[in-house]
Write a protein that holds these residues in place. Sequence first.
Motif, PDB file in Angstrom:
ATOM      1  N   ASN A 156      81.142  48.720  42.056  1.00  0.00           N
ATOM      2  CA  ASN A 156      81.054  50.052  42.380  1.00  0.00           C
ATOM      3  C   ASN A 156      79.382  50.327  42.829  1.00  0.00           C
ATOM      4  O   ASN A 156      78.764  51.180  42.796  1.00  0.00           O
ATOM      5  N   ARG A 157      79.213  49.288  43.791  1.00  0.00           N
ATOM      6  CA  ARG A 157      77.790  49.416  44.419  1.00  0.00           C
ATOM      7  C   ARG A 157      77.973  48.934  45.712  1.00  0.00           C
ATOM      8  O   ARG A 157      78.585  47.949  46.171  1.00  0.00           O
ATOM      9  N   ALA A 158      77.309  49.713  46.795  1.00  0.00           N
ATOM     10  CA  ALA A 158      77.514  49.270  48.320  1.00  0.00           C
ATOM     11  C   ALA A 158      76.388  48.504  48.847  1.00  0.00           C
ATOM     12  O   ALA A 158      75.046  48.729  48.400  1.00  0.00           O
ATOM     13  N   TYR A 159      76.603  47.445  49.356  1.00  0.00           N
ATOM     14  CA  TYR A 159      75.448  46.519  50.010  1.00  0.00           C
ATOM     15  C   TYR A 159      75.571  46.499  51.419  1.00  0.00           C
ATOM     16  O   TYR A 159      76.714  46.626  52.013  1.00  0.00           O
ATOM     17  N   THR A 160      74.367  46.772  52.131  1.00  0.00           N
ATOM     18  CA  THR A 160      74.281  46.677  53.455  1.00  0.00           C
ATOM     19  C   THR A 160      73.216  45.695  53.915  1.00  0.00           C
ATOM     20  O   THR A 160      72.007  46.019  53.496  1.00  0.00           O
ATOM     21  N   ALA A 161      73.373  44.749  54.825  1.00  0.00           N
ATOM     22  CA  ALA A 161      72.544  43.717  54.910  1.00  0.00           C
ATOM     23  C   ALA A 161      73.106  43.117  56.453  1.00  0.00           C
ATOM     24  O   ALA A 161      73.980  43.504  56.908  1.00  0.00           O
ATOM     25  N   SER A 162      71.846  42.574  57.139  1.00  0.00           N
ATOM     26  CA  SER A 162      72.130  41.992  58.425  1.00  0.00           C
ATOM     27  C   SER A 162      72.120  40.572  58.230  1.00  0.00           C
ATOM     28  O   SER A 162      71.369  39.939  57.605  1.00  0.00           O
ATOM     29  N   TYR A 163      73.088  39.649  58.562  1.00  0.00           N
ATOM     30  CA  TYR A 163      73.097  38.018  58.404  1.00  0.00           C
ATOM     31  C   TYR A 163      73.027  37.596  59.919  1.00  0.00           C
ATOM     32  O   TYR A 163      73.817  38.075  60.834  1.00  0.00           O
ATOM     33  N   PRO A 164      72.521  36.542  59.898  1.00  0.00           N
ATOM     34  CA  PRO A 164      72.426  35.963  61.239  1.00  0.00           C
ATOM     35  C   PRO A 164      73.574  34.886  61.285  1.00  0.00           C
ATOM     36  O   PRO A 164      74.076  34.534  60.577  1.00  0.00           O
ATOM     37  N   ARG A 169      66.584  38.418  39.870  1.00  0.00           N
ATOM     38  CA  ARG A 169      68.111  38.241  40.212  1.00  0.00           C
ATOM     39  C   ARG A 169      68.226  38.708  41.773  1.00  0.00           C
ATOM     40  O   ARG A 169      67.450  39.512  42.188  1.00  0.00           O
ATOM     41  N   PRO A 170      69.104  38.052  42.358  1.00  0.00           N
ATOM     42  CA  PRO A 170      69.392  38.444  44.119  1.00  0.00           C
ATOM     43  C   PRO A 170      69.670  39.919  43.948  1.00  0.00           C
ATOM     44  O   PRO A 170      70.653  40.281  43.423  1.00  0.00           O
ATOM     45  N   ARG A 171      69.275  40.660  45.108  1.00  0.00           N
ATOM     46  CA  ARG A 171      69.477  42.042  45.564  1.00  0.00           C
ATOM     47  C   ARG A 171      70.620  42.212  46.216  1.00  0.00           C
ATOM     48  O   ARG A 171      71.165  43.483  46.462  1.00  0.00           O
ATOM     49  N   GLY A 172      71.084  41.142  46.749  1.00  0.00           N
ATOM     50  CA  GLY A 172      72.179  41.416  47.618  1.00  0.00           C
ATOM     51  C   GLY A 172      72.907  39.980  47.899  1.00  0.00           C
ATOM     52  O   GLY A 172      72.584  39.094  47.487  1.00  0.00           O
ATOM     53  N   PRO A 173      74.131  40.022  48.475  1.00  0.00           N
ATOM     54  CA  PRO A 173      75.004  38.805  48.727  1.00  0.00           C
ATOM     55  C   PRO A 173      74.260  38.068  49.820  1.00  0.00           C
ATOM     56  O   PRO A 173      73.585  38.489  50.736  1.00  0.00           O
ATOM     57  N   ALA A 174      74.053  36.648  49.435  1.00  0.00           N
ATOM     58  CA  ALA A 174      73.243  35.826  50.297  1.00  0.00           C
ATOM     59  C   ALA A 174      74.446  35.357  51.470  1.00  0.00           C
ATOM     60  O   ALA A 174      75.401  34.985  51.311  1.00  0.00           O
ATOM     61  N   GLY A 175      73.771  34.979  52.633  1.00  0.00           N
ATOM     62  CA  GLY A 175      74.665  34.429  53.671  1.00  0.00           C
ATOM     63  C   GLY A 175      74.363  33.068  53.644  1.00  0.00           C
ATOM     64  O   GLY A 175      74.022  32.470  52.781  1.00  0.00           O
ATOM     65  N   MET A 176      74.892  32.438  55.060  1.00  0.00           N
ATOM     66  CA  MET A 176      74.673  31.169  55.119  1.00  0.00           C
ATOM     67  C   MET A 176      73.115  30.619  55.301  1.00  0.00           C
ATOM     68  O   MET A 176      72.292  31.209  55.882  1.00  0.00           O
ATOM     69  N   ASP A 177      72.866  29.508  54.393  1.00  0.00           N
ATOM     70  CA  ASP A 177      71.358  29.025  54.281  1.00  0.00           C
ATOM     71  C   ASP A 177      71.118  27.770  55.066  1.00  0.00           C
ATOM     72  O   ASP A 177      71.906  26.692  54.713  1.00  0.00           O
ATOM     73  N   GLU A 180      73.488  38.667  65.457  1.00  0.00           N
ATOM     74  CA  GLU A 180      73.316  38.898  63.973  1.00  0.00           C
ATOM     75  C   GLU A 180      74.604  39.916  63.837  1.00  0.00           C
ATOM     76  O   GLU A 180      75.136  40.345  64.620  1.00  0.00           O
ATOM     77  N   VAL A 181      75.012  39.916  62.480  1.00  0.00           N
ATOM     78  CA  VAL A 181      76.151  40.985  62.178  1.00  0.00           C
ATOM     79  C   VAL A 181      75.612  41.913  61.118  1.00  0.00           C
ATOM     80  O   VAL A 181      75.095  41.250  60.183  1.00  0.00           O
ATOM     81  N   GLN A 182      75.679  43.173  61.052  1.00  0.00           N
ATOM     82  CA  GLN A 182      75.598  43.936  60.058  1.00  0.00           C
ATOM     83  C   GLN A 182      76.776  44.332  59.287  1.00  0.00           C
ATOM     84  O   GLN A 182      77.931  44.634  59.701  1.00  0.00           O
ATOM     85  N   LEU A 183      76.596  44.084  57.894  1.00  0.00           N
ATOM     86  CA  LEU A 183      78.029  44.382  57.037  1.00  0.00           C
ATOM     87  C   LEU A 183      77.513  45.247  55.948  1.00  0.00           C
ATOM     88  O   LEU A 183      76.351  45.238  55.300  1.00  0.00           O
ATOM     89  N   ALA A 184      78.241  46.015  55.523  1.00  0.00           N
ATOM     90  CA  ALA A 184      78.533  46.922  54.582  1.00  0.00           C
ATOM     91  C   ALA A 184      79.675  46.505  53.479  1.00  0.00           C
ATOM     92  O   ALA A 184      80.803  46.574  53.997  1.00  0.00           O
ATOM     93  N   VAL A 185      79.283  46.098  52.489  1.00  0.00           N
ATOM     94  CA  VAL A 185      80.427  45.792  51.512  1.00  0.00           C
ATOM     95  C   VAL A 185      80.101  46.364  50.247  1.00  0.00           C
ATOM     96  O   VAL A 185      78.956  46.678  49.699  1.00  0.00           O
ATOM     97  N   ARG A 186      81.344  46.731  49.579  1.00  0.00           N
ATOM     98  CA  ARG A 186      81.233  47.251  48.268  1.00  0.00           C
ATOM     99  C   ARG A 186      82.590  46.970  47.592  1.00  0.00           C
ATOM    100  O   ARG A 186      83.652  46.793  47.965  1.00  0.00           O
ATOM    101  N   PHE A 187      82.368  46.494  46.334  1.00  0.00           N
ATOM    102  CA  PHE A 187      83.268  45.879  45.137  1.00  0.00           C
ATOM    103  C   PHE A 187      83.772  46.857  44.454  1.00  0.00           C
ATOM    104  O   PHE A 187      82.762  47.340  43.320  1.00  0.00           O
TER     105      PHE A 187
END
Length: 337
Positions: free
Chosen positions: A30-38, A203-211, A52-59
Amino acid sequence: MFAFAGAGDEQRQDYRIGKVRVRVSTLESNRAYTASYPLLVLLRSGLKKMGEVQLAVRFTSPAHLPDTWATYTSPLLPRMHYLRPIGVAQQEALRAAAVRVVAAWLERSEPPLGREVVRHMLDVDAHTWSVRRAKANWFRIMGVLAWAVGLARWLDGVQRWRSPPTTVLVHVLYLVLVWYPELAVPTASLYVFLIGVWYYRFRPRGPAGMDARLSQADTVEADDLEEEFDAVPPPEVLRARYERLRTLAGRVQRVMGDVAAQGERVQALVSWRDPRASRIFVGVCLAVAVALYAMPPKMVAVAGGFYYLRHPMFRDPMPPAAVNFFRRLPSLSDRML
């Protein structure tokens, strides 16, 4: 992600522009994440950023502990897989069939997705040889073993009295655990709990993308890229790659031989391949058994721990006698052609 070909060219494959994976278990409920991923793509010329792609995710999920516990402790595969497990070759065949089924299903979707999209997202070619992936996996293993290396360095510092207060505190803690062994497991559990609480701040503050750094894509050499993308190289290039692979395999072979030799030396302690060494080892085992039967185990544990943590002024810089004895034991490497 792929960019679609023109509408008039149905036979043309989509070309890669990058991909982003977000693991659901890394998201808080129940938390929304908004981040930009290359969007990164590894080409023959090297790593390239396609955009880049801007994603908003909520589980959204009920955060009830019983439900979470039941989900995390349930088996990953159906019951029949554990009752009648299948071989590795059959698993690979099923995995390939699953990829074909998913690709055929998505080809009929709107808009349709090509098979190359599904294969890229499911990492179908992840099993193929790549020097870059081998280096990345090696550094991943080193990262996993970093805690063991750090613990070994800390123990070495305690043993060498680099910080006398720490060494004295370890002596006291060791005495308490030896005299009250029932406190060992609760103390270890409390220590792990404190470690988890400490790392909660980082702890990570948001979902990580491709490294790219984890994938060794930012430091990959041109020759490694050519090997990864060139399926059928020229004979002279193939010869050079073969020689390099032989060099790498020779190092692995030497490490495997060393590991096998250490295990064979352990077996040689009681196999009487070296009669004198086996006679000494059996006699020492008998003496140790008699001494331990006669002495209180707590006193033996305290004496052994204090001997291990003794001050460097009481240490001999030469290897211990037990190590020298073990290194002189025979192994089967003497009988190999």
